[in-house]
Design a protein around this motif. Structure first.
Motif, PDB file in Angstrom:
ATOM      1  N   MET A 202      54.146 -22.210 -54.654  1.00 54.37           N
ATOM      2  CA  MET A 202      53.917 -21.575 -56.001  1.00 54.37           C
ATOM      3  C   MET A 202      54.873 -20.342 -55.837  1.00 54.37           C
ATOM      4  SD  MET A 202      49.500 -21.262 -55.956  1.00 54.37           S
ATOM      5  CE  MET A 202      49.700 -20.123 -57.361  1.00 54.37           C
ATOM      6  N   GLU A 207      55.722 -25.767 -59.937  1.00 54.30           N
ATOM      7  CA  GLU A 207      54.809 -25.671 -61.163  1.00 54.30           C
ATOM      8  C   GLU A 207      53.443 -26.432 -60.759  1.00 54.30           C
ATOM      9  OE1 GLU A 207      54.622 -23.909 -63.692  1.00 54.30           O
ATOM     10  OE2 GLU A 207      56.960 -23.021 -63.199  1.00 54.30           O
ATOM     11  N   GLU A 209      49.488 -27.526 -62.096  1.00 53.25           N
ATOM     12  CA  GLU A 209      48.585 -27.437 -63.249  1.00 53.25           C
ATOM     13  C   GLU A 209      47.327 -26.530 -62.852  1.00 53.25           C
ATOM     14  OE1 GLU A 209      48.327 -28.977 -66.075  1.00 53.25           O
ATOM     15  OE2 GLU A 209      50.235 -30.320 -65.652  1.00 53.25           O
ATOM     16  N   CYS A 210      47.202 -25.513 -63.662  1.00 57.68           N
ATOM     17  CA  CYS A 210      46.368 -24.349 -63.384  1.00 57.68           C
ATOM     18  C   CYS A 210      44.772 -24.939 -63.101  1.00 57.68           C
ATOM     19  CB  CYS A 210      46.216 -23.368 -64.499  1.00 57.68           C
ATOM     20  SG  CYS A 210      47.636 -22.458 -64.662  1.00 57.68           S
ATOM     21  N   SER A 211      44.428 -26.072 -63.920  1.00 60.70           N
ATOM     22  CA  SER A 211      43.035 -26.421 -63.608  1.00 60.70           C
ATOM     23  C   SER A 211      42.937 -27.135 -61.983  1.00 60.70           C
ATOM     24  CB  SER A 211      43.022 -27.656 -64.503  1.00 60.70           C
ATOM     25  OG  SER A 211      43.906 -28.669 -64.394  1.00 60.70           O
ATOM     26  N   LEU A 213      44.790 -25.917 -59.602  1.00 56.45           N
ATOM     27  CA  LEU A 213      44.567 -24.785 -58.653  1.00 56.45           C
ATOM     28  C   LEU A 213      43.344 -24.417 -58.554  1.00 56.45           C
ATOM     29  CD1 LEU A 213      48.055 -23.264 -59.637  1.00 56.45           C
ATOM     30  CD2 LEU A 213      47.704 -24.256 -57.524  1.00 56.45           C
ATOM     31  N   ARG A 214      42.630 -24.224 -59.706  1.00 56.65           N
ATOM     32  CA  ARG A 214      41.218 -23.797 -59.556  1.00 56.65           C
ATOM     33  C   ARG A 214      40.304 -24.423 -58.891  1.00 56.65           C
ATOM     34  NH1 ARG A 214      42.128 -18.353 -61.226  1.00 56.65           N
ATOM     35  NH2 ARG A 214      43.213 -18.109 -62.905  1.00 56.65           N
ATOM     36  N   GLU A 232      43.733 -17.547 -54.741  1.00 53.56           N
ATOM     37  CA  GLU A 232      43.157 -17.423 -55.976  1.00 53.56           C
ATOM     38  C   GLU A 232      44.084 -15.992 -56.389  1.00 53.56           C
ATOM     39  OE1 GLU A 232      39.214 -16.785 -58.402  1.00 53.56           O
ATOM     40  OE2 GLU A 232      39.106 -16.262 -56.209  1.00 53.56           O
ATOM     41  N   ILE A 235      47.273 -17.645 -57.631  1.00 52.04           N
ATOM     42  CA  ILE A 235      47.114 -18.311 -59.122  1.00 52.04           C
ATOM     43  C   ILE A 235      46.795 -17.224 -60.118  1.00 52.04           C
ATOM     44  CG2 ILE A 235      45.373 -19.604 -60.345  1.00 52.04           C
ATOM     45  CD1 ILE A 235      44.429 -20.823 -57.791  1.00 52.04           C
ATOM     46  N   ASP A 236      46.402 -16.188 -59.834  1.00 49.65           N
ATOM     47  CA  ASP A 236      46.166 -14.998 -60.794  1.00 49.65           C
ATOM     48  C   ASP A 236      47.531 -14.373 -61.254  1.00 49.65           C
ATOM     49  OD1 ASP A 236      43.384 -15.170 -60.817  1.00 49.65           O
ATOM     50  OD2 ASP A 236      43.225 -13.571 -59.500  1.00 49.65           O
ATOM     51  N   ARG A 238      50.218 -16.562 -61.664  1.00 45.51           N
ATOM     52  CA  ARG A 238      50.917 -17.406 -62.145  1.00 45.51           C
ATOM     53  C   ARG A 238      50.047 -18.241 -63.614  1.00 45.51           C
ATOM     54  NH1 ARG A 238      54.358 -20.519 -59.032  1.00 45.51           N
ATOM     55  NH2 ARG A 238      54.590 -21.650 -61.060  1.00 45.51           N
ATOM     56  N   CYS A 239      48.714 -18.061 -63.574  1.00 41.72           N
ATOM     57  CA  CYS A 239      47.910 -18.856 -64.681  1.00 41.72           C
ATOM     58  C   CYS A 239      47.425 -17.886 -65.565  1.00 41.72           C
ATOM     59  CB  CYS A 239      46.950 -19.625 -63.916  1.00 41.72           C
ATOM     60  SG  CYS A 239      47.644 -21.093 -63.076  1.00 41.72           S
TER      61      CYS A 239
END
Length: 239
Positions: A202, A207, A209-211, A213-214, A232, A235-236, A238-239
């Protein structure tokens, strides 16, 4: 009279040839039929004959049939893998090692060849090559999770090491199997290795998909809360 006899013999010969060729083709789906194909007509059937011979109790016979397979169909990596096994069983260890290397170079998707090359790379201390072979096994859907867990614990053991960085590099350039990395990586990689590889990818600009990653965080949290929190945090950003 003589002409009629010759014509009937010719028709019979053509019919026998057609039956033999059809039977040879059928062995792709039913390898058990391989020994039934006449020796001169074996093409696909020779793969089954060689495989059964290598699995038998006569190493010399297995080697003979494996060599015949290579003479007839030398290109597929699977055939080289059969020959390597036959050479090993016959005590030709150096020849077997060389053959399995050729098989691995020719067919990245040939699992036994990749596993063998991976273990050889580990023995030689070549972490990058071991990681590349690991990825080749990782992307095969029929590779057992247990094998990946065993090999991954060796190939990706060092935090920040060459093995993990090689995995990151390949992951970053292979968008088509990102989803497989998320679903399978959580299962077969250590939580520490999975989180480091994902975060490094990352931060390197890959790139995702945020979904995805979650979802990865949700599956990772029950195993390792700290690793999930690190992911997490990335992710915060990036998304």
């Amino acid at each position: 009279m003589i002409a009629g006899t010759i014509w009937r013999i010719a028709l019979l010969a053509v019919a026998m040839l057609a039956i033999g060729l059809q039977l040879d083709r059928q062995t792709r789906r039913t390898p058990e039929l391989s020994p039934s194909v006449p020796e001169l007509m074996r093409s696909s059937a020779q793969t089954g004959v060689a495989a059964f011979a290598v699995a038998g109790d006569d190493p010399e016979y297995g080697l003979q049939e494996a060599e015949r397979l290579i003479r007839r169909r030398p290109l597929p990596a699977e055939h080289l893998r059969i020959l390597a096994q036959a050479q090993f069983d016959a005590g030709l260890l150096s020849e077997s090692t060389l053959t399995i290397q050729y098989a691995a170079q020719r067919g990245w998707r040939e699992p036994l060849a990749q596993e063998t090359m991976l273990r050889l790379a580990l023995q030689a201390g070549d972490e990058a090559e071991a990681a590349r072979r690991f990825v080749a096994l990782f992307v095969r859907r029929d590779t057992a999770d247990g094998l990946l867990q065993e090999l991954g614990s060796q190939v990706l053991a060092e935090p920040g090491g060459v093995g993990r960085q090689t995995f990151v590099s390949i992951l970053s350039g292979a968008e088509r199997w990102h989803s497989q990395f998320f679903t399978r990586g959580v299962r077969v990689l250590s939580s520490e290795a999975f989180s480091e590889i994902l975060i490094d990818a990352m931060e390197g600009g890959t790139e995702f998909e945020c979904s995805d990653l979650r979802s990865a965080v949700e599956r990772l949290a029950p195993r390792d809360v700290a690793a999930a929190e690190r992911v997490e945090g990335a992710i915060d950003r990036r998304c």
